[in-house]
Design a protein around this motif. Structure first.
Motif, PDB file in Angstrom:
ATOM      1  N   LYS A 131      99.935  13.004  37.457  1.00  0.00           N
ATOM      2  CA  LYS A 131     101.313  13.472  37.345  1.00  0.00           C
ATOM      3  C   LYS A 131     101.479  14.858  37.968  1.00  0.00           C
ATOM      4  O   LYS A 131     100.631  15.713  37.859  1.00  0.00           O
ATOM      5  CB  LYS A 131     101.726  13.515  35.873  1.00  0.00           C
ATOM      6  N   LYS A 132     102.632  15.029  38.596  1.00  0.00           N
ATOM      7  CA  LYS A 132     103.004  16.321  39.135  1.00  0.00           C
ATOM      8  C   LYS A 132     104.353  16.705  38.559  1.00  0.00           C
ATOM      9  O   LYS A 132     105.158  15.867  38.188  1.00  0.00           O
ATOM     10  CB  LYS A 132     103.086  16.261  40.669  1.00  0.00           C
ATOM     11  N   GLY A 133     104.612  18.017  38.518  1.00  0.00           N
ATOM     12  CA  GLY A 133     105.874  18.483  37.996  1.00  0.00           C
ATOM     13  C   GLY A 133     107.011  18.184  38.955  1.00  0.00           C
ATOM     14  O   GLY A 133     106.808  18.002  40.140  1.00  0.00           O
ATOM     15  N   GLY A 134     108.212  18.176  38.420  1.00  0.00           N
ATOM     16  CA  GLY A 134     109.366  17.920  39.278  1.00  0.00           C
ATOM     17  C   GLY A 134     110.474  17.266  38.499  1.00  0.00           C
ATOM     18  O   GLY A 134     110.222  16.622  37.473  1.00  0.00           O
ATOM     19  N   PRO A 135     111.693  17.416  38.947  1.00  0.00           N
ATOM     20  CA  PRO A 135     112.824  16.826  38.220  1.00  0.00           C
ATOM     21  C   PRO A 135     112.810  15.314  38.302  1.00  0.00           C
ATOM     22  O   PRO A 135     112.402  14.743  39.304  1.00  0.00           O
ATOM     23  CB  PRO A 135     114.043  17.412  38.948  1.00  0.00           C
ATOM     24  N   LYS A 136     113.251  14.689  37.228  1.00  0.00           N
ATOM     25  CA  LYS A 136     113.327  13.234  37.213  1.00  0.00           C
ATOM     26  C   LYS A 136     114.614  12.779  37.885  1.00  0.00           C
ATOM     27  O   LYS A 136     115.661  13.388  37.725  1.00  0.00           O
ATOM     28  CB  LYS A 136     113.280  12.714  35.772  1.00  0.00           C
ATOM     29  N   LYS A 137     114.521  11.695  38.632  1.00  0.00           N
ATOM     30  CA  LYS A 137     115.696  11.162  39.296  1.00  0.00           C
ATOM     31  C   LYS A 137     116.612  10.504  38.278  1.00  0.00           C
ATOM     32  O   LYS A 137     116.138   9.862  37.344  1.00  0.00           O
ATOM     33  CB  LYS A 137     115.299  10.134  40.359  1.00  0.00           C
ATOM     34  N   ASP A 287      95.672  17.834  45.750  1.00  0.00           N
ATOM     35  CA  ASP A 287      95.114  18.333  47.008  1.00  0.00           C
ATOM     36  C   ASP A 287      93.714  17.784  47.224  1.00  0.00           C
ATOM     37  O   ASP A 287      92.716  18.523  47.181  1.00  0.00           O
ATOM     38  CB  ASP A 287      95.107  19.865  47.014  1.00  0.00           C
ATOM     39  N   ASP A 288      93.628  16.476  47.469  1.00  0.00           N
ATOM     40  CA  ASP A 288      92.335  15.873  47.788  1.00  0.00           C
ATOM     41  C   ASP A 288      92.044  16.036  49.272  1.00  0.00           C
ATOM     42  O   ASP A 288      92.956  16.107  50.091  1.00  0.00           O
ATOM     43  CB  ASP A 288      92.326  14.379  47.428  1.00  0.00           C
ATOM     44  N   TYR A 298      87.645  15.277  45.576  1.00  0.00           N
ATOM     45  CA  TYR A 298      88.667  14.768  44.659  1.00  0.00           C
ATOM     46  C   TYR A 298      89.017  15.836  43.632  1.00  0.00           C
ATOM     47  O   TYR A 298      88.136  16.504  43.077  1.00  0.00           O
ATOM     48  CB  TYR A 298      88.146  13.520  43.959  1.00  0.00           C
ATOM     49  N   THR A 299      90.311  16.001  43.358  1.00  0.00           N
ATOM     50  CA  THR A 299      90.800  16.957  42.372  1.00  0.00           C
ATOM     51  C   THR A 299      91.017  16.251  41.043  1.00  0.00           C
ATOM     52  O   THR A 299      91.587  15.155  40.996  1.00  0.00           O
ATOM     53  CB  THR A 299      92.115  17.604  42.841  1.00  0.00           C
ATOM     54  N   GLY A 300      90.580  16.892  39.965  1.00  0.00           N
ATOM     55  CA  GLY A 300      90.750  16.311  38.637  1.00  0.00           C
ATOM     56  C   GLY A 300      92.211  16.197  38.244  1.00  0.00           C
ATOM     57  O   GLY A 300      93.116  16.620  38.964  1.00  0.00           O
ATOM     58  N   GLN A 301      92.445  15.642  37.063  1.00  0.00           N
ATOM     59  CA  GLN A 301      93.815  15.414  36.623  1.00  0.00           C
ATOM     60  C   GLN A 301      94.254  16.483  35.635  1.00  0.00           C
ATOM     61  O   GLN A 301      93.443  17.098  34.959  1.00  0.00           O
ATOM     62  CB  GLN A 301      93.949  14.031  35.997  1.00  0.00           C
ATOM     63  N   VAL A 372      91.498  24.265  38.593  1.00  0.00           N
ATOM     64  CA  VAL A 372      91.341  22.816  38.694  1.00  0.00           C
ATOM     65  C   VAL A 372      89.879  22.488  38.942  1.00  0.00           C
ATOM     66  O   VAL A 372      89.094  23.321  39.416  1.00  0.00           O
ATOM     67  CB  VAL A 372      92.210  22.236  39.841  1.00  0.00           C
ATOM     68  N   PHE A 373      89.515  21.243  38.617  1.00  0.00           N
ATOM     69  CA  PHE A 373      88.150  20.758  38.843  1.00  0.00           C
ATOM     70  C   PHE A 373      88.097  19.996  40.158  1.00  0.00           C
ATOM     71  O   PHE A 373      89.014  19.244  40.492  1.00  0.00           O
ATOM     72  CB  PHE A 373      87.700  19.850  37.700  1.00  0.00           C
ATOM     73  N   LYS A 374      87.029  20.198  40.900  1.00  0.00           N
ATOM     74  CA  LYS A 374      86.801  19.508  42.163  1.00  0.00           C
ATOM     75  C   LYS A 374      85.514  18.704  42.055  1.00  0.00           C
ATOM     76  O   LYS A 374      84.526  19.161  41.467  1.00  0.00           O
ATOM     77  CB  LYS A 374      86.705  20.503  43.324  1.00  0.00           C
ATOM     78  N   TYR A 375      85.552  17.507  42.664  1.00  0.00           N
ATOM     79  CA  TYR A 375      84.387  16.609  42.627  1.00  0.00           C
ATOM     80  C   TYR A 375      84.105  16.124  44.043  1.00  0.00           C
ATOM     81  O   TYR A 375      84.998  15.665  44.745  1.00  0.00           O
ATOM     82  CB  TYR A 375      84.663  15.418  41.705  1.00  0.00           C
ATOM     83  N   LYS A 376      82.852  16.230  44.437  1.00  0.00           N
ATOM     84  CA  LYS A 376      82.428  15.792  45.761  1.00  0.00           C
ATOM     85  C   LYS A 376      81.823  14.402  45.655  1.00  0.00           C
ATOM     86  O   LYS A 376      80.827  14.199  44.949  1.00  0.00           O
ATOM     87  CB  LYS A 376      81.410  16.771  46.346  1.00  0.00           C
ATOM     88  N   LEU A 377      82.432  13.429  46.361  1.00  0.00           N
ATOM     89  CA  LEU A 377      81.958  12.047  46.328  1.00  0.00           C
ATOM     90  C   LEU A 377      81.485  11.632  47.714  1.00  0.00           C
ATOM     91  O   LEU A 377      82.156  11.898  48.713  1.00  0.00           O
ATOM     92  CB  LEU A 377      83.067  11.097  45.872  1.00  0.00           C
ATOM     93  N   LEU A 378      80.333  10.967  47.772  1.00  0.00           N
ATOM     94  CA  LEU A 378      79.785  10.429  49.013  1.00  0.00           C
ATOM     95  C   LEU A 378      79.725   8.919  48.921  1.00  0.00           C
ATOM     96  O   LEU A 378      79.340   8.360  47.883  1.00  0.00           O
ATOM     97  CB  LEU A 378      78.389  10.995  49.282  1.00  0.00           C
ATOM     98  N   ARG A 379      80.107   8.243  49.993  1.00  0.00           N
ATOM     99  CA  ARG A 379      80.149   6.782  50.022  1.00  0.00           C
ATOM    100  C   ARG A 379      78.735   6.210  50.050  1.00  0.00           C
ATOM    101  O   ARG A 379      77.865   6.684  50.792  1.00  0.00           O
ATOM    102  CB  ARG A 379      80.938   6.305  51.242  1.00  0.00           C
ATOM    103  N   VAL A 380      78.526   5.178  49.258  1.00  0.00           N
ATOM    104  CA  VAL A 380      77.230   4.495  49.228  1.00  0.00           C
ATOM    105  C   VAL A 380      77.036   3.789  50.563  1.00  0.00           C
ATOM    106  O   VAL A 380      77.916   3.026  51.000  1.00  0.00           O
ATOM    107  CB  VAL A 380      77.171   3.494  48.061  1.00  0.00           C
TER     108      VAL A 380
END
Length: 671
Positions: A131-137, A287-288, A298-301, A372-380
């Motif tokens: 979820k990100k902040g912002g006005p609801k439509k 901001d991935d 990857y940025t955490g939630q 924020v938390f950042k996670y580095k993922l490498l493809r198998v």
């Protein structure tokens, strides 16, 4: 009262020991005046009082009560009162300079019949789920006097047609390729059909979200698979598969949460249970960094900056904690990448990019100053390419990298609006046998209609709510195509606008007349000769191309390998059952030869489990009818996946050919 308690105006003393039999006011029944007694509230009348309901009728001089009556709504002075079209009695401004529109009742969070709030989260193809902040439509108010259509019988018929009614618990817990295919087809067909029903009634872009309704109804019936959470690949889903709705990920068990970008499960690896991440969705919500296709930052939630300026840091809990635990446990995590849908700017396409491992994590400040938390993922390694294919195609389009093995940049020599390149990266063959490229069908003489056909007068194009359009009337009063060019329901015959119609070439009801809408290539296969595939992703139901060539008589050359014969027997696909219990196509005497002249359709190979299906399309003009064969996608097709259809069977021809389709339902031969 101004006088003291217990006093009497006459001066007499009240006996306070006397018990009075007094009924409370709530037990008294109000007396309503009859219509004949109604008058101005300032004039004394024999009736006890004048009662005016919030919605009227209103006597002279009484202002309507806001917000029960819209200023634009006519006020009824009585059941028999009449009003002129240009005059609205008692149209007041409620004490303000301009009339105020009433606030819809559902804006106050009314409870629905099941006890839940009427507000629906915006779940679907428009975000990563974080979820990100912002006005609801603002929520759109449906038009008045629209009766809801009960679509449950339609869903029940689809479930029966696809043999999902008796889906056992084992298949619901752990699916396979066939079950996944059928569930996705039911979801997509049901969603498309609801779109077709709703659009004439509510208008295009009404925000009714048939994808949410389809998934909700299917889940309530238990029509989902792979409900067992697992680490690693999901049965029946291949690396590179694409999805156009978040809810599709849910019904097949690839990613269970409808909103959250992180899916996790609890495992008892020590004396205590700990969460481990099983899948993530990266679709631009945060901001991935997508990297080169094998790397993902990857940025955490969580963690937002509110409108009032307050900022909140991400917390190491729930999904973030599960990702952190997966760093240490080194378990596989499924990665679903979201990319922009070019055909639908508000939508996204979700690509299953395979399994990754989390190599590390850290904490940093984002652009708004939140931690924020950042996670580095490498493809198998060793998995089929998925997201990398999309990046390569974009480089071909941009001219950054040349397509390997290109023989001709445009096989059509400009005959199609989209260039079709000829590619061979398998051997040294320089191309197929010579033929003349023609984009459409050549008729020696058209078929005759029993009565003249009227053309439409839709200057701006046929619209789904135009019940007077003769072209829509010939399609059972429903426009067969969506605004995105998707076939809403498979029919035995589709009536498109003809040469006598006034609508423009881009009319929605001329979908098969403008040539391919996606970038195609003819390529050399490893063991089946030349084939056809697309650079672009194709939605289920999207038009691909028509079968062009020369219309022949029934007695054609049996050695012609480029024949399309509508009179053949075609295996009934459950995916294309009509909603009138039609199980097979009605044979029609249309035979097309593309041996000497044709288009890209002549390169489509046979498959016993095809991803393309043909439809008979007619374009009428006066007493003449021109029939065409149009191909549509039966399901979502990823880029560079070969396009195939079922060639059908001819009982009069017993010369079987070995089938090399390699599908899980291969019959081993075709005619």
């Amino acid at each position: 009262m101004e006088q003291g308690f217990g006093s009497d105006p006459s001066g007499s003393t009240i006996d306070k020991t006397r018990v009075l039999d007094v009924k409370p006011l709530r037990c008294l029944s109000p007396v309503f005046p009859s219509a004949s007694e109604m008058s101005s509230i300032t004039t004394p009348q024999p009736s006890p009082f004048v009662c005016i309901t919030p919605t009227g009728p209103f006597p002279s001089g009484v202002t309507p009560i806001f917000p029960f009556l819209s200023p634009d709504e006519p006020v009824r002075m009585g059941e028999s009162s009449q009003q002129t079209p240009n005059q609205v009695p008692n149209q007041g401004t409620f004490g303000f300079g301009q009339p105020i529109s009433p606030i819809p009742v559902n804006s106050f969070g009314n409870q629905t019949a099941n006890g839940s709030s009427g507000h629906v989260n915006n779940v679907g193809d428009s975000g990563s789920g974080k979820k990100k902040g912002g006005p609801k439509k603002p929520r759109k108010v449906p038009p008045e006097n629209v009766v809801e259509v009960d679509v449950e019988p339609l869903l029940n018929q689809l479930l029966m047609s696809f043999k999902l009614v008796d889906l056992d618990q084992a298949k619901k817990a752990d699916g396979d390729k066939e079950v996944v295919r059928r569930i996705l087809l039911v979801f997509d067909l049901f969603r498309r059909r609801m779109t077709q029903i709703d659009e004439p009634r509510y208008g295009a872009g009404s925000g009714r979200r048939p994808d949410l309704k389809a998934s909700k109804m299917m889940m309530l019936k238990g029509m989902r698979t792979n409900q067992t959470k697992r680490i690693g690949n999901v049965p029946g889903i291949e690396v590179g598969d694409i999805f156009f709705f978040r809810m599709e990920l849910c019904v097949v068990g690839l990613h269970a949460p409808t909103m959250s970008g992180i899916d996790y499960m609890s495992l008892k690896l020590t004396k205590d249970e700990e969460p481990l991440a099983v899948s993530i969705v990266s679709a631009g919500g945060y901001d991935d960094d997508g990297g080169d296709g094998d790397l993902l930052i990857y940025t955490g939630q969580g963690g937002v900056q509110r409108k009032d300026g307050q900022m909140f840091d991400q917390k190491l809990e729930k999904g973030n904690l599960a990702l952190e635990k997966s760093v240490h446990r080194a378990n596989d995590v499924r990665v679903i990448r979201g990319v922009k849908d070019v055909a639908n700017p508000t939508g996204k396409i979700y690509i299953f990019d395979g399994l990754y491992k989390i190599q590390g994590s850290w904490e940093e400040k984002n652009k708004t100053g939140c931690n924020v938390f950042k996670y580095k993922l490498l493809r198998v390694p060793g998995q089929p390419e998925a997201f990398k294919v999309w990046k390569s195609i974009q480089q071909w389009r941009d001219g950054v990298v040349s397509r390997v093995g290109v023989i001709l940049p445009d096989l059509t020599s400009g005959a199609e609006s989209q260039a079709v390149c000829l590619v061979n990266d398998v051997d040294d063959e320089k191309g197929p046998a010579y033929f003349t490229y023609i984009p459409s069908l050549k008729y020696s003489k058209p078929f005759l209609t029993p009565r003249p056909s009227l053309g439409c007068q839709c200057i701006g194009g046929c619209q789904p709510d135009d019940t007077n359009c003769p072209c829509i009337q010939r399609n059972q009063c429903l426009l067969p195509y969506s605004s995105l060019g998707v076939l809403m329901t498979y029919k035995n015959l589709i009536h498109e606008c003809g040469s006598a119609c006034s609508c423009p070439p881009n009319c929605r009801n001329r979908m098969s007349q403008g040539g391919p809408k996606v970038r195609m290539e003819v390529f050399k296969t490893k063991n089946k000769g030349w084939g056809l595939r697309s650079w672009d992703p194709i939605r289920g139901g999207c038009f691909i191309c028509e079968y062009a060539g020369e219309v022949r008589d029934i007695g054609y050359d049996r050695d012609d390998n480029y024949i399309f014969d509508a009179t053949r027997i075609y295996e009934p696909l459950e995916a294309v059952h009509d909603y009138n219990d039609e199980s097979r196509k009605v044979p029609f005497p249309l035979v097309i030869s593309a041996k000497n002249g044709g288009n890209i359709a002549r390169f489509m190979n046979h498959s016993c489990s095809p991803n393309v299906y043909w439809q008979l399309v007619v374009r009428e003009s006066n007493n003449e009818a021109y029939y065409h064969i149009a191909f549509f996608a039966t399901r979502h097709i990823p880029p560079l996946q070969e396009l195939t259809f079922d060639y059908g069977m001819d009982k009069a021809d017993h010369r079987r050919k070995k089938c090399l389709c390699g599908s899980f339902k291969c019959r081993g031969y075709f005619y």
